[in-house]
Design a protein around this motif. Structure first.
Motif, PDB file in Angstrom:
ATOM      1  N   ASP A 217     -17.070 -36.505  47.929  1.00 40.07           N
ATOM      2  CA  ASP A 217     -18.493 -36.490  47.613  1.00 40.07           C
ATOM      3  C   ASP A 217     -18.755 -36.553  46.103  1.00 40.07           C
ATOM      4  O   ASP A 217     -19.909 -36.460  45.664  1.00 40.07           O
ATOM      5  N   GLY A 218     -17.692 -36.682  45.321  1.00 40.60           N
ATOM      6  CA  GLY A 218     -17.849 -36.782  43.873  1.00 40.60           C
ATOM      7  C   GLY A 218     -17.835 -35.455  43.153  1.00 40.60           C
ATOM      8  O   GLY A 218     -17.811 -35.419  41.932  1.00 40.60           O
ATOM      9  N   ARG A 219     -17.859 -34.356  43.908  1.00 38.35           N
ATOM     10  CA  ARG A 219     -17.816 -33.039  43.271  1.00 38.35           C
ATOM     11  C   ARG A 219     -16.387 -32.743  42.789  1.00 38.35           C
ATOM     12  O   ARG A 219     -15.412 -33.146  43.409  1.00 38.35           O
ATOM     13  N   VAL A 220     -16.323 -32.018  41.695  1.00 37.77           N
ATOM     14  CA  VAL A 220     -15.031 -31.685  41.106  1.00 37.77           C
ATOM     15  C   VAL A 220     -14.720 -30.213  41.364  1.00 37.77           C
ATOM     16  O   VAL A 220     -15.519 -29.333  41.039  1.00 37.77           O
ATOM     17  N   GLU A 221     -13.567 -29.978  41.949  1.00 39.14           N
ATOM     18  CA  GLU A 221     -13.126 -28.613  42.225  1.00 39.14           C
ATOM     19  C   GLU A 221     -12.035 -28.238  41.224  1.00 39.14           C
ATOM     20  O   GLU A 221     -11.095 -29.007  41.010  1.00 39.14           O
ATOM     21  N   GLU A 222     -12.182 -27.066  40.628  1.00 39.06           N
ATOM     22  CA  GLU A 222     -11.176 -26.586  39.677  1.00 39.06           C
ATOM     23  C   GLU A 222     -10.459 -25.380  40.259  1.00 39.06           C
ATOM     24  O   GLU A 222     -11.087 -24.485  40.844  1.00 39.06           O
ATOM     25  N   ARG A 223      -9.156 -25.355  40.095  1.00 37.57           N
ATOM     26  CA  ARG A 223      -8.368 -24.215  40.572  1.00 37.57           C
ATOM     27  C   ARG A 223      -7.102 -24.068  39.724  1.00 37.57           C
ATOM     28  O   ARG A 223      -6.718 -24.989  39.001  1.00 37.57           O
ATOM     29  N   ALA A 224      -6.507 -22.895  39.822  1.00 39.10           N
ATOM     30  CA  ALA A 224      -5.237 -22.683  39.127  1.00 39.10           C
ATOM     31  C   ALA A 224      -4.155 -23.523  39.789  1.00 39.10           C
ATOM     32  O   ALA A 224      -4.146 -23.704  41.010  1.00 39.10           O
ATOM     33  N   CYS A 225      -3.250 -24.046  38.985  1.00 45.55           N
ATOM     34  CA  CYS A 225      -2.128 -24.845  39.484  1.00 45.55           C
ATOM     35  C   CYS A 225      -0.842 -24.073  39.204  1.00 45.55           C
ATOM     36  O   CYS A 225      -0.420 -23.957  38.046  1.00 45.55           O
TER      37      CYS A 225
ATOM     38  N   TRP B  82      -2.493 -32.266  28.713  1.00 48.62           N
ATOM     39  CA  TRP B  82      -3.783 -32.610  29.302  1.00 48.62           C
ATOM     40  C   TRP B  82      -3.607 -33.993  29.925  1.00 48.62           C
ATOM     41  O   TRP B  82      -3.512 -35.000  29.225  1.00 48.62           O
ATOM     42  N   VAL B  83      -3.532 -34.025  31.232  1.00 52.18           N
ATOM     43  CA  VAL B  83      -3.271 -35.264  31.955  1.00 52.18           C
ATOM     44  C   VAL B  83      -4.528 -35.644  32.731  1.00 52.18           C
ATOM     45  O   VAL B  83      -5.027 -34.855  33.536  1.00 52.18           O
ATOM     46  N   ARG B  84      -5.052 -36.845  32.471  1.00 52.94           N
ATOM     47  CA  ARG B  84      -6.257 -37.314  33.144  1.00 52.94           C
ATOM     48  C   ARG B  84      -5.901 -38.486  34.046  1.00 52.94           C
ATOM     49  O   ARG B  84      -5.310 -39.470  33.587  1.00 52.94           O
ATOM     50  N   GLY B  85      -6.259 -38.365  35.327  1.00 61.07           N
ATOM     51  CA  GLY B  85      -5.977 -39.419  36.279  1.00 61.07           C
ATOM     52  C   GLY B  85      -7.232 -39.861  37.012  1.00 61.07           C
ATOM     53  O   GLY B  85      -8.322 -39.315  36.803  1.00 61.07           O
ATOM     54  N   SER B  86      -7.067 -40.848  37.876  1.00 55.06           N
ATOM     55  CA  SER B  86      -8.217 -41.405  38.597  1.00 55.06           C
ATOM     56  C   SER B  86      -8.738 -40.463  39.672  1.00 55.06           C
ATOM     57  O   SER B  86      -9.877 -40.599  40.121  1.00 55.06           O
ATOM     58  N   LYS B  87      -7.932 -39.472  40.061  1.00 55.48           N
ATOM     59  CA  LYS B  87      -8.356 -38.524  41.094  1.00 55.48           C
ATOM     60  C   LYS B  87      -8.523 -37.098  40.573  1.00 55.48           C
ATOM     61  O   LYS B  87      -9.171 -36.274  41.223  1.00 55.48           O
ATOM     62  N   GLY B  88      -7.913 -36.817  39.435  1.00 59.63           N
ATOM     63  CA  GLY B  88      -7.982 -35.450  38.938  1.00 59.63           C
ATOM     64  C   GLY B  88      -7.355 -35.317  37.573  1.00 59.63           C
ATOM     65  O   GLY B  88      -6.887 -36.294  36.968  1.00 59.63           O
ATOM     66  N   SER B  89      -7.347 -34.097  37.071  1.00 56.42           N
ATOM     67  CA  SER B  89      -6.758 -33.836  35.756  1.00 56.42           C
ATOM     68  C   SER B  89      -6.033 -32.499  35.776  1.00 56.42           C
ATOM     69  O   SER B  89      -6.321 -31.624  36.613  1.00 56.42           O
TER      70      SER B  89
ATOM     71  N   CYS C 285      -8.088 -29.962  38.171  1.00 57.34           N
ATOM     72  CA  CYS C 285      -9.401 -30.422  38.618  1.00 57.34           C
ATOM     73  C   CYS C 285      -9.216 -31.626  39.533  1.00 57.34           C
ATOM     74  O   CYS C 285      -8.552 -32.601  39.151  1.00 57.34           O
ATOM     75  N   ILE C 286      -9.791 -31.552  40.726  1.00 58.39           N
ATOM     76  CA  ILE C 286      -9.647 -32.624  41.705  1.00 58.39           C
ATOM     77  C   ILE C 286     -11.036 -33.095  42.135  1.00 58.39           C
ATOM     78  O   ILE C 286     -11.903 -32.272  42.474  1.00 58.39           O
ATOM     79  N   ALA C 287     -11.245 -34.418  42.150  1.00 59.63           N
ATOM     80  CA  ALA C 287     -12.521 -34.990  42.582  1.00 59.63           C
ATOM     81  C   ALA C 287     -12.510 -35.179  44.092  1.00 59.63           C
ATOM     82  O   ALA C 287     -11.592 -35.791  44.647  1.00 59.63           O
ATOM     83  N   GLY C 288     -13.523 -34.619  44.759  1.00 60.14           N
ATOM     84  CA  GLY C 288     -13.632 -34.758  46.204  1.00 60.14           C
ATOM     85  C   GLY C 288     -14.289 -36.073  46.594  1.00 60.14           C
ATOM     86  O   GLY C 288     -14.776 -36.841  45.741  1.00 60.14           O
TER      87      GLY C 288
END
Length: 375
Positions: free
Chosen positions: A306-314, A258-265, A301-304
């Motif tokens: 506009d602040g919205r978070v998009e989740e997708r398979a990696c 579980w990796v949490r970063g300033s732009k996504g996780s 999970c990536i923060a756009g």
């Protein structure tokens, strides 16, 4: 690599690791030839001479080490025997590949590193999980900057195994033996952390016996934890790393990263499938070996803007497989250059210093800084 140069390989020990993780990959590496095996007590059903009747066999390591036709020695025995075997092999002029955990103490690791350099021989530690496809995926995400600056990094080897296992080095925390969960699974976790981030500033550790429900604060007989939780602080990065291995973890899919970063996780469950495939009798040449299916992919999970978070398979990256480790090791033996070694002994020595800091922290109940011995 020149196809004309060949190296004879002798293996000390004939357990699971030799059978599953070494011998199959030696046979797939063109410059390596399985020459001999040391098995102290062959028995029907577990006999190296029966399994490999065309090569040489010994019941004592000294006979193998005195054989001038052996160029490489693989040490695949319990960790409390590693120091003597590696030292003697280097003094005999052999290149050495040794199983993890390297040796029980960082001072021993630095001593062997210095000896290998003096002897001008390659010394490599078998940290094969650097070539797990999920770890390669994490490396790619960090390299490409998809997650931004890493804030927290969480890495797990959790299991649901509530029954106590049979006695073995893996259940013995004694520093003389290099055993216990911290050296067994913890070595994998901390080696990967070291590859990504280097040495931590401090380590905070808690040792627990989850099966018996008690905190372990000392060392010695009756004080062997079955689970560990470590917090590694990186002051210059403003980052924390959580490394955990537990045995009473009731999950359908165990957390791996579980990796949490300033732009996504990035969140990943399940283990890289290579070990399971090999233990089940699969071969690295099988179609799809080591490749994860779509349901096993991690979640990104990536923060756009506009602040919205998009989740997708990696998608998990294409596996290089443990075969790549052996390709790199063979290249290092041919070149004789420490910088070509896939897992140099000096790096394993640093990981052992982190382990020793964790032991000190758990024992004293405070943060501890890794201390590197002088060479």
């Amino acid at each position: 690599m020149s196809s004309a140069q060949k190296f004879n390989v002798g293996i000390i020990g004939y357990g699971l690791s030799a059978k599953v993780f070494h011998i199959p990959f030696i046979s797939l590496t063109p410059s390596l030839i399985l020459h001999s095996i040391v098995q102290r007590s062959p028995v029907p059903g577990n006999s190296a001479p029966d399994d490999f009747p065309t090569i040489q066999h010994f019941t004592d390591a000294s006979a193998l080490l005195s054989d001038f036709s052996v160029h490489i020695v693989i040490v695949s025995t319990p960790p409390n025997t590693h120091f003597a075997f590696v030292r003697d092999a280097l003094l005999a002029g052999k290149h050495v590949l040794v199983e993890k955990p390297f040796v029980p103490a960082s001072a021993q690791a630095f001593e062997l590193t210095a000896l290998a350099r003096k002897q001008n021989r390659v010394l490599c530690v078998y940290q094969n999980r650097r070539w797990d496809s999920d770890f390669l995926t994490v490396q790619k995400l960090l390299r490409d900057g998809d997650l931004g600056r890493v804030i927290e990094f969480e890495t797990h080897f959790d299991r649901f195994r509530p029954e106590k296992p049979a006695a073995s080095w893996k259940a013995d925390l004694s520093i003389d033996n290099g055993g216990g969960v911290l050296y067994d699974l913890g070595t994998h976790l901390l080696d990967q952390v070291f590859v990504l981030f280097g040495m931590p500033t401090t380590v905070s550790a808690k040792f627990v016996n989850q099966r018996d429900g008690k905190l372990v604060t000392g060392e010695g007989e009756g004080q062997e934890p079955d689970s560990v939780s470590l917090v590694l602080s990186y002051a210059e990065r403003g980052m924390l790393v959580f490394a955990r291995a537990g045995v009473v973890c009731v999950e359908k899919e165990q957390v791996r990263y579980w990796v949490r970063g300033s732009k996504g996780s990035y969140h990943k469950t399940g283990l890289d499938p290579q070990e399971h495939h090999l233990r089940s009798g699969g071969k690295v040449t099988d179609a799809g070996f080591g490749k994860e299916d779509v349901p096993s992919y991690g979640r990104l999970c990536i923060a756009g803007a506009d602040g919205r978070v998009e989740e997708r398979a990696c998608e998990t990256v294409k596996p290089e497989t443990y075969r790549r480790f052996y390709e790199l090791f063979a290249t290092a033996v041919e070149s004789g250059r420490e910088e070509d070694v896939p897992v140099p002994a000096i790096q394993a020595a640093h990981v052992l210093a982190i382990i020793e800091a964790a032991r000190e922290s758990a024992k004293l109940g405070r943060d501890a800084a890794p201390v590197l011995p002088t060479m």
